[in-house]
Design a protein around this motif. Structure first.
Motif, PDB file in Angstrom:
ATOM      1  N   GLN A  16     -13.828 -81.916  16.232  1.00 37.96           N
ATOM      2  CA  GLN A  16     -15.077 -81.238  16.575  1.00 37.96           C
ATOM      3  C   GLN A  16     -14.837 -80.062  17.521  1.00 37.96           C
ATOM      4  OE1 GLN A  16     -18.711 -82.406  15.423  1.00 37.96           O
ATOM      5  NE2 GLN A  16     -17.015 -82.292  13.973  1.00 37.96           N
ATOM      6  N   PRO A  33     -20.282 -79.227  19.432  1.00 38.24           N
ATOM      7  CA  PRO A  33     -21.656 -79.493  19.870  1.00 38.24           C
ATOM      8  C   PRO A  33     -22.100 -78.569  21.005  1.00 38.24           C
ATOM      9  CG  PRO A  33     -20.459 -81.556  19.612  1.00 38.24           C
ATOM     10  CD  PRO A  33     -19.455 -80.439  19.483  1.00 38.24           C
ATOM     11  N   GLN A  67     -20.230 -84.778  14.047  1.00 39.56           N
ATOM     12  CA  GLN A  67     -21.575 -84.229  13.874  1.00 39.56           C
ATOM     13  C   GLN A  67     -21.561 -82.993  12.984  1.00 39.56           C
ATOM     14  OE1 GLN A  67     -23.437 -83.105  17.548  1.00 39.56           O
ATOM     15  NE2 GLN A  67     -25.354 -82.558  16.579  1.00 39.56           N
ATOM     16  N   TRP A  68     -20.551 -82.157  13.129  1.00 37.20           N
ATOM     17  CA  TRP A  68     -20.471 -80.896  12.392  1.00 37.20           C
ATOM     18  C   TRP A  68     -19.277 -80.968  11.446  1.00 37.20           C
ATOM     19  CZ3 TRP A  68     -24.914 -78.822  13.229  1.00 37.20           C
ATOM     20  CH2 TRP A  68     -25.530 -78.969  14.459  1.00 37.20           C
TER      21      TRP A  68
END
Length: 107
Positions: A16, A33, A67-68
């Protein structure tokens, strides 16, 4: 603020992070994030963020899903990059001087 030009960008969706290798030999590692939170578009108003903290090694459980995972990074002329995030957002242009100023402090 005068910033060096980037030589290489690399996204690591497992870690991430976005890593920028600058022409002056410096390397910046941005947690995705926090970079998303710093989006400089008018809607997000991330320009109020002056810097990004370095990633904490124990911030998330090791088995947490990233998350990404499906980012698209494209040049925004010669001044920076536009990131299209998984949520479809792509209104912010991260200028090179902005990224240079946001970089996490070295440990």
């Amino acid at each position: 603020m005068v910033s060096p030009q980037p030589r290489r960008l690399q996204v690591d969706t497992n870690a991430q992070t976005l890593t920028v290798d600058w022409a002056n030999g410096h390397t910046s590692v941005f947690p995705l994030p926090r970079l998303r939170a710093a989006c400089p578009c008018a809607e997000c108003r991330g320009d109020a963020i002056d810097g990004i903290d370095p990633p904490a090694p124990d911030a998330e459980p090791a088995d947490a899903d990233p998350q990404w995972t499906d980012l698209d990074i494209e040049p925004a002329g010669s001044v920076g990059i536009r990131i299209t995030w998984d949520d479809g957002h792509n209104a912010g242009i991260f200028r090179w001087d902005r990224l240079w100023g946001l970089q996490p402090p070295e440990a």
